[in-house]
Design an enzyme around this catalytic site. Structure first.
Site, PDB file in Angstrom:
ATOM      1  N   ASP A 144       0.820  -1.214   0.000  1.00 52.25           N
ATOM      2  CA  ASP A 144       0.000   0.000   0.000  1.00 52.25           C
ATOM      3  C   ASP A 144       0.852   1.261   0.000  1.00 52.25           C
ATOM      4  O   ASP A 144       0.318   2.361  -0.097  1.00 52.25           O
ATOM      5  CB  ASP A 144      -0.955  -0.005   1.200  1.00 52.25           C
ATOM      6  N   ASP A 450     -11.201  -6.280  10.609  1.00 52.09           N
ATOM      7  CA  ASP A 450     -11.141  -7.729  10.789  1.00 52.09           C
ATOM      8  C   ASP A 450     -12.244  -8.235  11.712  1.00 52.09           C
ATOM      9  O   ASP A 450     -12.940  -9.210  11.396  1.00 52.09           O
ATOM     10  CB  ASP A 450      -9.759  -8.144  11.324  1.00 52.09           C
TER      11      ASP A 450
END
Length: 741
Positions: A144, A450
């Site tokens: 990223d 998550d």
């Protein structure tokens, strides 16, 4: 013979066992609950009358103890149904032989400065070396940061893997991260062939490491290296971290029969991906990167199972893929399982675990207890997923886990065709007007994507397992400074509290979909932020009341003293017993108590404030990357079990102020009792004295950092000055405003 084969096919690939003595624990918990109820009764029946000293402090104590008690009830959900899972990998290998399914492995990194490329490739090399058919493995690195340096490191690692993978498998070495392996003590009695090959492979690694570090230091890639791979053409002067096109490069094509190691063994597929980023498009942090990986991998390999890892979590157990597949491929229960979560363990924990990062009780008891409801939490790393469950598929009773045993590989497409198709899937605009980030992939809009994604999957009918093998599956890097730890916990507590306040609150979203025990288990962590308030109250008000001679607890000779003493003693005795059973020492347990006080009064408090600010529209969700880079002097103090302060943050000011407040209160309160000969007050104040004394003992490292230490990790003078002033004002406040107490 056929009958025996049929029986073998029906033998389960794993078994689940309940923890022992759960019945005895429930009886014990019932007695503690009775004690808590008696404390509530005492608070309600002994409220000082209007105008009497200490009335408001007493009411506050009732509110704090009510919240502590309710929170304790939530925590019992993770202890009432503790189960442990045991796979049989030999049965899996016998049953499926060479027909094992493909596995896609995702490794995520976001910043080459905070997560050095050498750290990243050690994780990549470790997963490339699994004891699993390499043609069935595909490794994807999501960058990223869009860094050319990270791509260069991966390119170097692809060449080194041709030597590293056969070395690992020939000698069955572990761990399979080169830097972790070479850091081990060398056995002087080892085989001479092994010793020679080890020295040779270490020399190759060091040469590669030096080349990467030199490139990072220079900030550019040598021209002769750039000419070796077309992927370097993706970078030019216009490419920045937040503004660049999709970059997908297949570094090793596992379909190519010529992609082999030095021993002729097939190499796994290796892919670099940097999804497109543009300033005008939201990128949704790690969740966005994971969703791009899911799509890109579906184009290139499309394995039915996915492992996702943070870039600092390397493989410590080379057989863990086979062990995990036992859960997914079991004929009776496997089709129900969406993901298998492993614990987060670290290889740099100090002897006394000063920052309480080993979380042994959570790993061995609490998470196993939530897993007992078929609802183990997805913790963001070290987790194997069924691809279909991440794609938004609802579980149906007639589903039988039909996966493509032969991994779907686009044999007819060239590398360039696969890369071009994948770049579209990793573009900013691809998700527009789709269900990605809502019902497909990881869910957007929350710093802890998550947890909420795992909950959503379970509410679609799937189950999840928690597996904690004796030999740790993955090892990562724990924070080595208090500042980094507190920032990390602030992000976690803020994100989890956001979930509680959203439509995904387990009691609402999970009602009728997951068991009540699982809903309660989730809320243990979702309510970290608000638990800061009763904790702050307990470390501020009782000490101030002690300083001014105001009793908040029953006398020793009172019958009401017993429930307070019982709950305090047996709860801490149980906590110590759990820690010792999980392999901790008393010193580690004591450090955990210190960290709980510090986290609750700083990280969780600010996590609460930021969540409320976000709900009021005063702030937006952010994602803080924790650095994996430390200086030598910081590392030295960490290894010596010395807490690192060293910066002038508001969290350190709060820690120092509360520590000094308790010290001033203890000294002042005892002085009043001794000098004024008010020994009768001792009977009334004994519980407060014990409480404040324990808080002072917990804060001994803070006092050392304030007044004794002179290293760079001590508390700065500016923080010490502010904390002394604030603590002094707090001690004077009841005199200035008597109505407060």
């Amino acid at each position: 013979m056929g009958k025996e084969d049929g029986e073998e096919d029906r033998v389960p690939l794993f078994e689940t066992k309940e923890a022992r003595f759960r019945g005895a624990y429930k009886v014990f918990a019932s007695t503690v609950f009775v004690g808590i109820c008696l404390i509530w009764v005492y608070r309600l029946t002994h409220i000082p009358s209007a105008g009497e000293q200490g009335r408001w402090a007493w009411i506050g104590m009732f509110m704090a103890e009510l919240w502590f008690g309710l929170y304790w009830i939530l925590t019992q959900s993770s202890r009432f149904k503790v189960v442990y899972n045991y796979p049989f990998k030999q049965r899996l290998s016998y049953r499926y032989k060479d027909k094992l399914p493909g596995v896609d492995i995702f490794v995520c990194t976001a910043d080459p400065k905070m997560e050095p490329p050498t750290l990243v490739i050690n994780t990549v090399l470790s997963v490339m070396s699994y004891n699993y058919p390499p043609e069935k493995l595909s490794i994807y690195l999501s960058d990223d940061g869009g860094s050319e340096l990270t791509f260069y490191a991966l390119f170097e690692a692809s060449s080194f893997s041709k030597h590293w993978i056969p070395f690992c498998k020939k000698f069955n070495v572990e761990p399979r991260s080169p830097v972790a392996f070479f850091a081990q003590q060398i056995d002087v009695n080892q085989d001479i062939t092994y010793a020679q090959e080890q020295l040779a492979i270490k020399k190759l690694y060091k040469e590669m490491e030096n080349r990467i570090e030199k490139a990072v230091e220079m900030g550019k890639i040598p021209k002769e290296t750039r000419d070796q791979h077309k992927g370097f053409l993706e970078w030019n002067s216009k490419v920045t971290k937040q503004n660049h096109q999709s970059i997908v490069q297949i570094v090793i094509d596992g379909r190519d029969k010529n992609a082999v190691d030095i021993c002729g063994g097939q190499l796994p597929t290796l892919v670099y991906m940097a999804r497109e980023k543009r300033p005008q498009w939201p990128h949704n942090f790690k969740a966005g990167a994971m969703n791009a990986l899911i799509r890109v991998s579906s184009e290139i390999s499309n394995a039915p199972f996915i492992l996702n890892l943070d870039c600092d979590m390397y493989v410590n157990n080379a057989d863990i893929v086979r062990e995990t597949l036992c859960f997914f491929m079991d004929e009776k229960k496997g089709h129900e399982i969406a993901f298998v979560q492993y614990p987060q363990n670290y290889d740099n924990i100090t002897k006394n675990d000063i920052y309480a990062c080993s979380i042994s009780v959570f790993n061995n008891i609490e998470h196993a207890g939530i897993g007992g409801y078929g609802a183990a939490m997805f913790c963001g790393t070290g987790c194997f997923h069924r691809r279909e469950s991440l794609g938004g598929k609802m579980y149906a009773k007639d589903y039988r886990g039909e996966w493509d045993i032969e991994a779907k590989r686009n044999a007819n497409k060239t590398i360039n065709e696969l890369e071009d198709a994948s770049k579209i899937l990793a573009s900013c605009s691809y998700e527009k007007n789709t269900q990605w980030g809502k019902k497909m992939g990881l869910i957007y809009g929350c710093p802890v994507e998550d947890i909420v994604t795992g909950l959503a999957i379970q509410c679609r009918g799937w189950k999840s397992l928690y597996y904690n093998p004796n030999k740790k599956a993955f090892l990562g890097v724990a924070p080595t400074t208090l500042d980094v730890l507190l920032v990390q916990h602030k992000r976690w507590s803020e994100g989890m509290f956001q979930i509680f306040f959203s439509k995904y609150c387990p009691f609402i979203y999970g009602h009728g979909k997951i068991k009540l025990g699982a809903q309660m288990g989730y809320c243990i962590y979702l309510l970290w932020a608000p638990i800061s308030f009763p904790t702050l109250y307990y470390v501020i008000v009782p000490p101030l009341c002690l300083l001014h001679g105001i009793s908040l607890f029953p006398q020793v000779k009172s019958i009401w003293f017993l429930p307070f003493a019982y709950v305090f003693v047996v709860r801490n005795a149980c906590s110590i017993a759990e820690a010792l059973r999980c392999g901790d020492t008393f010193k580690i347990w004591w450090n955990l108590q210190r960290m709980w006080v510090i986290r609750r009064t700083t990280s969780y408090f600010f996590g609460f404030i930021d969540t409320i600010s976000r709900k009021l529209g005063l702030s937006e969700t952010t994602f803080a990357i924790t650095t994996k880079v430390v200086t030598e002097d910081v590392l030295k103090r960490y290894e010596q079990n010395v807490i690192e302060f060293g910066s002038s943050t508001i969290m350190f000011t709060i820690i120092a102020t509360l520590a000094l407040l308790n010290l001033f209160s203890l000294i002042g309160g005892m002085k009043k009792i001794v000098l004024e000969l008010e020994f009768k007050a001792l009977d009334q104040l004994i519980l407060q004295i014990i409480l404040v004394l324990l808080l002072v003992m917990i804060n001994i490292p803070v006092y050392q950092a304030l007044f004794i230490r002179n290293d760079k990790g001590c508390i700065p003078f500016s923080v010490m000055f502010k904390s002394i002033v604030l603590a002094s004002l707090a001690c004077l406040m009841p005199i200035i405003c008597p109505s407060l107490l």
